[in-house]
Design a protein around this motif. Structure first.
Motif, PDB file in Angstrom:
ATOM      1  N   ILE A 119       0.835  -1.210   0.000  1.00  0.00           N
ATOM      2  CA  ILE A 119       0.000   0.000   0.000  1.00  0.00           C
ATOM      3  C   ILE A 119       0.862   1.249   0.000  1.00  0.00           C
ATOM      4  CG2 ILE A 119      -1.734   1.303   1.301  1.00  0.00           C
ATOM      5  CD1 ILE A 119      -2.830  -1.378   2.298  1.00  0.00           C
ATOM      6  N   ALA A 120       1.963   1.221   0.756  1.00  0.00           N
ATOM      7  CA  ALA A 120       2.826   2.401   0.863  1.00  0.00           C
ATOM      8  C   ALA A 120       3.632   2.649  -0.409  1.00  0.00           C
ATOM      9  CB  ALA A 120       3.767   2.241   2.047  1.00  0.00           C
ATOM     10  N   SER A 121       3.860   1.610  -1.208  1.00  0.00           N
ATOM     11  CA  SER A 121       4.785   1.751  -2.338  1.00  0.00           C
ATOM     12  C   SER A 121       4.110   1.942  -3.686  1.00  0.00           C
ATOM     13  CB  SER A 121       5.706   0.523  -2.407  1.00  0.00           C
ATOM     14  OG  SER A 121       4.951  -0.656  -2.649  1.00  0.00           O
ATOM     15  N   HIS A 122       2.796   1.739  -3.761  1.00  0.00           N
ATOM     16  CA  HIS A 122       2.107   1.877  -5.043  1.00  0.00           C
ATOM     17  C   HIS A 122       1.368   3.214  -5.119  1.00  0.00           C
ATOM     18  CE1 HIS A 122       2.992  -2.414  -5.321  1.00  0.00           C
ATOM     19  NE2 HIS A 122       2.875  -2.239  -6.623  1.00  0.00           N
ATOM     20  N   LEU A 125      -2.528   3.465  -4.630  1.00  0.00           N
ATOM     21  CA  LEU A 125      -2.971   3.169  -3.266  1.00  0.00           C
ATOM     22  C   LEU A 125      -2.563   4.293  -2.311  1.00  0.00           C
ATOM     23  CD1 LEU A 125      -2.164  -0.646  -3.158  1.00  0.00           C
ATOM     24  CD2 LEU A 125      -4.387   0.449  -3.520  1.00  0.00           C
ATOM     25  N   ARG A 126      -1.353   4.816  -2.477  1.00  0.00           N
ATOM     26  CA  ARG A 126      -0.922   5.957  -1.650  1.00  0.00           C
ATOM     27  C   ARG A 126      -1.843   7.147  -1.873  1.00  0.00           C
ATOM     28  NH1 ARG A 126       4.199   5.221  -3.725  1.00  0.00           N
ATOM     29  NH2 ARG A 126       4.097   7.296  -4.696  1.00  0.00           N
ATOM     30  N   ALA A 127      -2.268   7.319  -3.115  1.00  0.00           N
ATOM     31  CA  ALA A 127      -3.145   8.456  -3.424  1.00  0.00           C
ATOM     32  C   ALA A 127      -4.458   8.346  -2.664  1.00  0.00           C
ATOM     33  CB  ALA A 127      -3.396   8.528  -4.924  1.00  0.00           C
ATOM     34  N   THR A 225     -11.289   5.896   2.363  1.00  0.00           N
ATOM     35  CA  THR A 225     -11.573   5.434   3.724  1.00  0.00           C
ATOM     36  C   THR A 225     -11.322   3.931   3.863  1.00  0.00           C
ATOM     37  OG1 THR A 225     -13.205   7.184   4.092  1.00  0.00           O
ATOM     38  CG2 THR A 225     -13.345   5.240   5.512  1.00  0.00           C
ATOM     39  N   SER A 226     -11.802   3.136   2.919  1.00  0.00           N
ATOM     40  CA  SER A 226     -11.610   1.675   2.983  1.00  0.00           C
ATOM     41  C   SER A 226     -10.131   1.327   2.938  1.00  0.00           C
ATOM     42  CB  SER A 226     -12.340   0.985   1.836  1.00  0.00           C
ATOM     43  OG  SER A 226     -13.735   1.167   1.939  1.00  0.00           O
ATOM     44  N   GLU A 227      -9.379   1.987   2.055  1.00  0.00           N
ATOM     45  CA  GLU A 227      -7.943   1.732   1.958  1.00  0.00           C
ATOM     46  C   GLU A 227      -7.218   2.130   3.239  1.00  0.00           C
ATOM     47  OE1 GLU A 227      -9.550   2.134  -2.190  1.00  0.00           O
ATOM     48  OE2 GLU A 227      -9.814   3.194  -0.289  1.00  0.00           O
ATOM     49  N   SER A 228      -7.657   3.243   3.846  1.00  0.00           N
ATOM     50  CA  SER A 228      -7.023   3.696   5.093  1.00  0.00           C
ATOM     51  C   SER A 228      -7.274   2.706   6.227  1.00  0.00           C
ATOM     52  CB  SER A 228      -7.558   5.079   5.478  1.00  0.00           C
ATOM     53  OG  SER A 228      -7.240   6.036   4.493  1.00  0.00           O
TER      54      SER A 228
END
Length: 355
Positions: A119-122, A125-127, A225-228
């Motif tokens: 999640i942190a590197s793509h 997903l970071r966006a 929100t879901s990704e967070s």
């Protein structure tokens, strides 16, 4: 000790499948073997006992527990069908010609630390994390007691259910987990001190893992929100030393392998119809795409197991009724009414945009 307490003790000692803890959810009937070393959760519909996964017991007792469960069901005049069987247990039936073992989908699996890195590197997903943070979304863990008593979480769940194409489902997609959070972990997303989403993680004790059983977005939840919530869960579980995290079954996943033996023609036709037309009721492809965007380290196949002596159509109807929480006819009627109401609302919205 109550049946639920006995079942919980067995799950915490021997639970391996992602579905193991879910047998404690509302609406499940519990079966114990003769010496209470094995437990299964099931729903009985249309003369079929639909079993959640496989019996929870010591690994070397699984075959005997399955045989006893099936004898007990048959003595009561019921057939048996298993839903959400994982790879290591499916081998019990793979070589038996009197059983159909059908791949129904796959579940994505990560090591929690690997999911954090993904999640942190793509960029995309970071966006999503940045969008939520820019809107003031903050994620924190709540105690089970606080979450169970929260009217805000209940209201958030009600908002989410109102947006679904189907009425609330049960069995292995039970929406009402809030009354029983005893061993679960709950993360809550808030914006301006108001709840906009939450995530419920359910233990898989023998795998030192966790199933993300629910990832709920309320009506006012900003994008991301879901990704967070998932990112926070992965970090929390990595810090706790968990070995795996899964988002659970993705039905009809394109990442699932083919069944070892070709399923009956009727089942193949039904699966094909659902892939094309089922999105009106359940967005299989969208769910699969959402899970896949987090780049799982592995996709584990998930099976349904049905005896060849069980009429295939009756078993499929029993599966549907188990998830609907009622017999098939009322559930289908409710689904069709729900779909019609949503279609009329879409037409109204389209007319508004044209006027």
């Amino acid at each position: 000790m109550t049946p639920n307490e006995r079942a919980r003790a067995l799950v915490l000692e021997h639970g391996w499948n992602a579905a193991s803890y879910q047998i404690l959810n509302p609406g499940m009937s519990l079966w114990f073997n003769h010496n209470s070393t094995a437990v299964s959760g099931y729903v009985e519909q249309h003369g079929v006992r639909v079993v959640a996964g496989v019996p929870v017991c010591p690994a070397d007792e699984l075959s005997a527990a399955v045989a006893e469960l099936e004898r007990d069901a048959h003595s009561a005049g019921c057939d048996v069908a298993y839903f959400a069987v994982e790879e290591r247990a499916a081998a019990l039936w793979q070589t038996r010609p009197d059983w159909n073992v059908v791949v129904i989908g796959a579940q994505p699996v990560w090591r929690p630390a690997a999911l954090v890195r993904t999640i942190a590197s793509h960029k995309s997903l970071r966006a999503q994390l940045k969008r939520a943070a820019a809107k003031g979304v903050i994620v924190e863990e709540w105690s089970s007691a606080r979450a169970q008593e929260s009217r805000e979480l209940r209201a958030c769940l009600d908002e989410w259910l109102a947006l679904r194409a189907l009425p609330p489902l049960h069995f292995l997609v039970e929406s009402d987990t809030l009354p029983n959070l005893q061993d679960r972990r709950v993360l809550v997303a808030c914006r301006n001190a108001a709840v906009v989403g939450f995530l419920v993680a359910t233990p898989m004790p023998l795998r030192n893992g966790w199933l993300v059983e629910q990832n709920i977005r309320g009506a006012r939840a900003p994008n991301g929100t879901s990704e967070s919530l998932l990112y926070a869960a992965a970090r929390m579980l990595a810090d706790a030393g968990a070995d795996i995290i899964t988002l659970g079954l993705s039905p009809l996943s394109k990442h699932a392998p083919l069944s070892v033996r070709e399923p009956p023609r009727f089942v193949r036709a039904l699966f094909a119809w659902l892939r094309v037309h089922g999105r009106r009721f359940y967005n299989f492809e969208g769910l699969d795409t959402f899970k896949a965007k987090f780049r799982p380290e592995q996709w584990e196949p998930i099976y349904a197991v049905v005896g060849t002596g069980t009429h295939t159509l009756r078993a499929l109807v029993a599966f549907g009724a188990a998830f609907g929480g009622t017999s098939a006819a009322p559930f289908i009627g409710t689904v069709m009414q729900h779909a019609l109401e949503q279609e009329l609302e879409r037409v109204k919205n389209w007319k508004r945009t044209r006027s």
